[in-house]
Design a protein around this motif. Structure first.
Motif, short mmCIF file in Angstrom:
data_model
loop_
_atom_site.label_atom_id
_atom_site.label_comp_id
_atom_site.label_asym_id
_atom_site.label_seq_id
_atom_site.Cartn_x
_atom_site.Cartn_y
_atom_site.Cartn_z
N LYS A 267 0.84 -1.20 0.00
CA LYS A 267 0.00 0.00 0.00
C LYS A 267 0.88 1.25 0.00
CE LYS A 267 -3.92 -1.93 2.52
NZ LYS A 267 -4.93 -1.89 1.51
N PHE A 268 0.44 2.23 -0.76
CA PHE A 268 1.07 3.55 -0.77
C PHE A 268 -0.01 4.55 -0.35
CE2 PHE A 268 3.50 0.99 -3.73
CZ PHE A 268 4.77 1.17 -3.22
N ILE A 269 0.22 5.19 0.79
CA ILE A 269 -0.77 6.06 1.42
C ILE A 269 -0.32 7.51 1.24
CG2 ILE A 269 -1.92 6.61 3.61
CD1 ILE A 269 -0.73 3.58 4.30
N ARG B 293 3.36 0.77 3.06
CA ARG B 293 3.10 -0.37 3.94
C ARG B 293 3.42 -1.64 3.16
NH1 ARG B 293 -2.40 0.07 5.89
NH2 ARG B 293 -1.48 1.68 7.20
N SER B 294 4.46 -2.34 3.58
CA SER B 294 4.91 -3.56 2.91
C SER B 294 4.07 -4.75 3.33
CB SER B 294 6.38 -3.83 3.26
OG SER B 294 6.76 -5.13 2.84
N GLY C 6 4.87 -6.14 6.89
CA GLY C 6 3.81 -5.59 7.72
C GLY C 6 4.15 -4.22 8.28
N LYS C 7 5.32 -3.70 7.94
CA LYS C 7 5.75 -2.40 8.47
C LYS C 7 5.29 -1.26 7.57
CE LYS C 7 9.86 -4.15 10.74
NZ LYS C 7 11.32 -4.12 10.82
N THR C 8 4.98 -0.14 8.23
CA THR C 8 4.64 1.08 7.50
C THR C 8 5.79 2.06 7.69
OG1 THR C 8 2.28 0.74 7.87
CG2 THR C 8 2.99 2.98 7.31
#
Length: 188
Positions: free
Chosen positions: A129-131, A145-146, A150-152
């Motif tokens: 995810k790219f926020i 968020r990988s 699981g890390k952001t």
């Protein structure tokens, strides 16, 4: 004894349901944001590339593309990668082209290269995810968020409403990267 185990089971089941429930709103820049819509970016042969969620303040929900695009209000776009063949190089090339298209629609940014450089050390995987959280007091904060770790991680912040307009313009301007993606993000 059986009743105690049954109650524990019910409590555990409720806990799982609560954790897996979709987020309906979140706070950014002192405002509650609600999901306006989700669009899907597709490409020939590849199919689904990513999903883009648009979050806006309640007063902009269902608003016109130009109202959302030009608003200097907290809002967010989250991109969720839906293809295993999207590499960093392909992503950067596509975003470079999208910034050029946004500029041709009247939303240029001198910070597009700064944004693209945030991806220099990223390996993109399906589910990442790219926020992109825009807060007028801060700018656009970009987080990664990988799915693998699981890390952001915060990749950086770009100040100013002009970059926000250029980035959101890729999706919502009169020359979006894909009309169906735009319609989905606008909840149409």
């Amino acid at each position: 004894m059986k009743r105690t185990n049954f109650l524990r089971f019910i409590a555990a089941a409720l806990f799982v349901v609560i954790l897996s429930a979709p987020v309906l709103s979140f706070k950014l820049g002192g405002k509650d944001l609600v999901k306006n819509g989700t669009g899907k970016r597709t490409m020939p042969i590849i199919g689904s590339v990513y999903f883009a969620d648009l979050w806006v303040p309640q007063e902009l929900k269902g608003g016109a593309d130009s109202a959302i695009l030009n608003a200097d209000e907290p809002m967010s776009i989250t991109l969720t990668i839906d293809s295993g063949i999207i590499s960093r190089d392909r992503f950067v090339k596509a975003v470079t082209d999208a910034f050029a298209q946004s500029a041709s629609a009247g939303y240029p940014s001198a910070d597009s290269r700064t944004y693209l450089n945030m991806y220099n050390d990223i390996t993109i995987s399906k589910g990442d995810k790219f926020i992109h959280n825009y807060d007028p007091k801060v700018g656009t904060t970009v987080q990664y968020r990988s799915v693998n770790t699981g890390k952001t991680t915060t990749l950086g912040v770009i100040k100013g409403v002009q970059f926000k307009k250029a980035f959101f313009g890729m999706f919502l301007s009169s020359k979006p990267i894909q009309a169906g993606l735009k319609k989905g993000m606008l909840g149409q």
